[in-house]
Motif scaffolding. Structure first.
Motif, PDB file in Angstrom:
ATOM      1  N   PRO A  13       0.804  -1.237   0.000  1.00  0.00           N
ATOM      2  CA  PRO A  13       0.000   0.000   0.000  1.00  0.00           C
ATOM      3  C   PRO A  13       0.830   1.277   0.000  1.00  0.00           C
ATOM      4  CG  PRO A  13      -0.854  -1.584   1.588  1.00  0.00           C
ATOM      5  CD  PRO A  13       0.452  -2.127   1.117  1.00  0.00           C
ATOM      6  N   VAL A  14       1.841   1.313   0.842  1.00  0.00           N
ATOM      7  CA  VAL A  14       2.618   2.553   0.966  1.00  0.00           C
ATOM      8  C   VAL A  14       3.458   2.794  -0.279  1.00  0.00           C
ATOM      9  CG1 VAL A  14       4.341   3.768   2.343  1.00  0.00           C
ATOM     10  CG2 VAL A  14       2.611   2.368   3.470  1.00  0.00           C
ATOM     11  N   GLN A  15       4.020   1.761  -0.862  1.00  0.00           N
ATOM     12  CA  GLN A  15       4.763   1.932  -2.114  1.00  0.00           C
ATOM     13  C   GLN A  15       3.853   2.472  -3.217  1.00  0.00           C
ATOM     14  OE1 GLN A  15       5.907  -2.232  -1.804  1.00  0.00           O
ATOM     15  NE2 GLN A  15       8.007  -1.652  -2.370  1.00  0.00           N
ATOM     16  N   VAL A  34       2.874   7.479  -6.519  1.00  0.00           N
ATOM     17  CA  VAL A  34       1.932   8.469  -7.045  1.00  0.00           C
ATOM     18  C   VAL A  34       2.243   9.863  -6.512  1.00  0.00           C
ATOM     19  CG1 VAL A  34      -0.493   9.207  -7.094  1.00  0.00           C
ATOM     20  CG2 VAL A  34       0.087   6.785  -7.388  1.00  0.00           C
ATOM     21  N   ASN A  35       2.450   9.970  -5.199  1.00  0.00           N
ATOM     22  CA  ASN A  35       2.548  11.276  -4.553  1.00  0.00           C
ATOM     23  C   ASN A  35       3.956  11.662  -4.111  1.00  0.00           C
ATOM     24  OD1 ASN A  35      -0.293  11.525  -4.724  1.00  0.00           O
ATOM     25  ND2 ASN A  35      -0.545  10.339  -2.847  1.00  0.00           N
ATOM     26  N   THR A  53       6.325  18.497  -2.070  1.00  0.00           N
ATOM     27  CA  THR A  53       6.736  17.100  -1.973  1.00  0.00           C
ATOM     28  C   THR A  53       7.092  16.564  -3.359  1.00  0.00           C
ATOM     29  OG1 THR A  53       5.285  16.764  -0.075  1.00  0.00           O
ATOM     30  CG2 THR A  53       5.999  14.798  -1.281  1.00  0.00           C
ATOM     31  N   GLY A  54       8.207  15.893  -3.428  1.00  0.00           N
ATOM     32  CA  GLY A  54       8.626  15.278  -4.684  1.00  0.00           C
ATOM     33  C   GLY A  54       9.612  16.081  -5.485  1.00  0.00           C
ATOM     34  N   ARG A 100      -0.016   3.154 -13.489  1.00  0.00           N
ATOM     35  CA  ARG A 100      -0.831   2.043 -12.999  1.00  0.00           C
ATOM     36  C   ARG A 100      -1.299   2.285 -11.561  1.00  0.00           C
ATOM     37  NH1 ARG A 100       3.290  -0.636 -15.747  1.00  0.00           N
ATOM     38  NH2 ARG A 100       4.319  -1.332 -13.827  1.00  0.00           N
ATOM     39  N   ALA A 101      -0.420   2.825 -10.738  1.00  0.00           N
ATOM     40  CA  ALA A 101      -0.786   3.087  -9.339  1.00  0.00           C
ATOM     41  C   ALA A 101      -1.866   4.158  -9.246  1.00  0.00           C
ATOM     42  CB  ALA A 101       0.459   3.513  -8.555  1.00  0.00           C
TER      43      ALA A 101
END
Length: 606
Positions: free
Chosen positions: A311-313, A318-319, A466-467, A482-483
């Motif tokens: 889940p966290v991956q 994505v974020n 973030t990112g 896909r995520a």
């Protein structure tokens, strides 16, 4: 959309703070408007004799020498002389002194200079701060020049109690000045000689509005006027107005009044340069931040998460952040995979190890890291999330490990790479912030010096998003697509993206940890209700509530209750580590009398 709204709120807040930082001198002046310029009354000192010579040339320059005999009490260092920059006849003009000589008892003396009251008052502090002057009389001589003292009539109007001479025609220029300024001590005798650039017309003076303190005028009609007064109370100036039949010289001026000098200074060209620099800084910050934005790929609805990702991956790709519910979602995922058992409820939860070594090894590295951090990777190992500091410390360490392991995973698998130029931008914004604060605070004299740095921060605030500082590789963008498509399945209503729960009944509970990680567990449950027409099932790996319907599982008493229990333990630990500090400061203020017209200032002892 949520990110855009959050960024807009941050930008709005920064703009408001920048405006406040730039303009706080105006607010300071507003709240101190009831404080007049001038020193407090000094009843222990006396100016036994005040003699001044003012010479005004045809260009409107005043060349002055003031000689004061001051009877000082014990434990005083000397005197100070202040000069207000504001011209009462013209808000755009400045009466700025240039000190040419200062002596004490006909010899040299230490002098320090400063601007006070938001750069509206210039102060010459005369005397040695480390040595007090002897009690008794001391003679001080202060010489200075001021440009632009001739003003256009009829400015300089007021109540004058003594008149001499007459204007043969309408005057073309006027000298309007406090010949004796606001001095904090009483003055026994005062004599001021004024040399003019031409014969005087009407000459007027006043020491108050009633005439109770008289002033004398000699030489009306000539180029030399003598003004005298005696027994002046503390803070009691003598104002003169002399009309002249001479060409009015040009006066320098600024587009703003003196109350803006702490903000803009006294140079139009400097303000223009700062405006250009601020525009360039904003443009560079905006373009830098814009280039750091990674274009989103298309994300059609996906009915399964990317293969091999927990889940966290899935959230991280994505974020580029693990999200607010990462730890709880991972614990739910571990329970769903059967490697831990959850029991308890309310604010006390027990996590018991139930998986074999092979089962743990088959998990993704991020989820496995959480089990290791909590010490539940062996069958029978127990961790209690009971709100204690000890439990909070372990949960906090697990959260840190979760974040770092996601970053390591993305890098080692080649899904993300470092974007060095973006990281340089983050550093630049981080450095510009404190510089802007220091400049607005007044560390660099004028608050406008902070504007270019603030403009860069406001326009480039996206560099702190973030990112920023990492980029997804082509394979990473594929996983991202896909995520994000799987997130769309979990979060969007059934009317938009139908999911056949009849054919995939078991997947509803399997996807609960993913929905929790994205923060959409309630929407995932609502999607089930809409599609099936009944409440979603209770997963066998989550403790069943003793009362209430299965719907409560997705409310504040269900998964969110577990989230709250975990957060309470972390909060208890962080509170035990927190500390606070306080600091104090001091301020300078002045007070004075209300009578007086022209410039000239005054002074006192210290």
């Amino acid at each position: 959309m949520a990110r855009h709204g959050k960024r807009l709120a941050v930008v709005t807040m920064l703009v408001a703070l920048a405006v406040l930082g730039l303009s706080w001198p105006l607010l300071h002046q507003l709240f101190s408007a009831n404080v007049t310029h001038g020193p407090a009354i000094d009843a222990e000192s006396t100016i036994t004799d005040y003699s001044a010579t003012y010479r005004i040339d045809a260009d409107g320059r005043l060349m002055a020498t003031e000689v004061l005999t001051v009877d000082l009490p014990a434990f005083r260092h000397g005197i100070f002389r202040f000069f207000p920059a504001a011209d009462p006849t013209d808000a755009h003009a400045r009466l700025l002194p240039t000190i040419t000589a200062i002596t004490m008892d006909y010899g040299p003396v230490p002098v320090s200079y400063s601007w006070r009251d938001d750069r509206s008052v210039f102060v010459a502090q005369i005397g040695d701060p480390d040595v007090t002057a002897s009690a008794g009389p001391h003679t001080y001589s202060i010489s200075y020049t001021i440009d632009g003292v001739l003003v256009k009539p009829p400015t300089g109007l007021g109540t004058f109690t003594r008149h001499a001479g007459a204007n043969p025609a309408a005057p073309s220029a006027t000298f309007y000045y406090n010949a004796v300024g606001f001095w904090a001590m009483k003055i026994d005798t005062a004599r001021v000689v004024i040399d003019l650039p031409g014969p005087s017309g009407l000459v007027q003076c006043a020491a108050d509005t009633s005439g109770a303190t008289p002033c004398g005028i000699d030489g009306a009609g000539s180029e030399r006027i003598t003004v005298t007064a005696a027994d002046l109370p503390p803070q009691n100036p003598v104002t003169v107005r002399v009309d002249l039949q001479v060409p009015l010289p040009d006066r320098a001026g600024l587009p703003w009044s003196v109350r803006f000098d702490k903000i803009l200074g006294r140079s139009v060209s400097t303000v223009v340069v700062m405006a250009l620099l601020s525009t360039l800084a904003a443009a560079s910050g905006y373009l830098w931040a814009r280039r750091s934005r990674e274009p989103e790929p298309g994300h059609p609805v996906m009915y399964v998460p990317p293969e091999g990702l927990g889940p966290v991956q899935t959230v991280y790709i994505v974020n580029e952040t693990v999200g607010e519910h990462a730890l709880v979602a991972t614990l739910l995922y571990l329970a769903e995979r059967g490697v831990v058992r959850l029991s308890g409820g309310s604010q006390r939860w027990i996590i018991t190890g139930a998986g074999t070594h092979e089962q743990w090894a088959a998990l993704d590295p991020v989820s496995r890291k959480v089990g290791e951090a909590l010490g539940v990777t062996t069958v029978g190992d127990v961790f209690r999330a009971n709100g204690s500091v000890k439990a909070g410390k372990k949960l906090s360490e697990a959260t840190t490990a979760l974040t770092s392991s996601c970053s390591d995973w993305a890098g080692t698998t080649g899904l993300m790479v470092t974007a060095r130029w973006e990281r340089v931008g983050r550093i630049a914004v981080g450095l510009a912030m404190p510089v802007a604060v220091m400049a607005f605070w007044g560390l660099f004299t004028l608050t406008m010096w902070g504007l270019p740095f603030a403009a860069f921060v406001i326009a480039g605030i996206g560099l702190l998003s973030t990112g920023v500082g990492t980029r997804r590789t082509p394979p990473g963008r594929g996983v991202w697509s896909r995520a994000a498509g799987f997130e769309r399945l979990l979060a969007t209503p059934s009317s938009e993206d139908r999911f056949d729960f009849a054919a995939r009944h078991d997947l509803f509970t399997a996807y609960i940890p993913f929905a929790a990680a994205f923060g959409v567990a309630d929407r995932w449950a609502e999607k089930y209700r809409t599609a099936v027409g009944s409440d979603p099932p209770t997963p066998g790996w989550y403790p069943v509530q003793r009362s209430g319907s299965p719907a409560a599982l997705y409310s504040s008493s269900g998964f969110r209750g577990f989230d709250t229990a975990v957060a309470a333990s972390i909060s208890a630990y962080r509170s035990s580590q927190s500390s606070s500090s306080s600091s104090g400061g001091s301020s300078f203020s002045s007070s004075g009398g209300s009578w007086g017209g022209g410039g000239g200032g005054g002074g006192g002892t210290w």
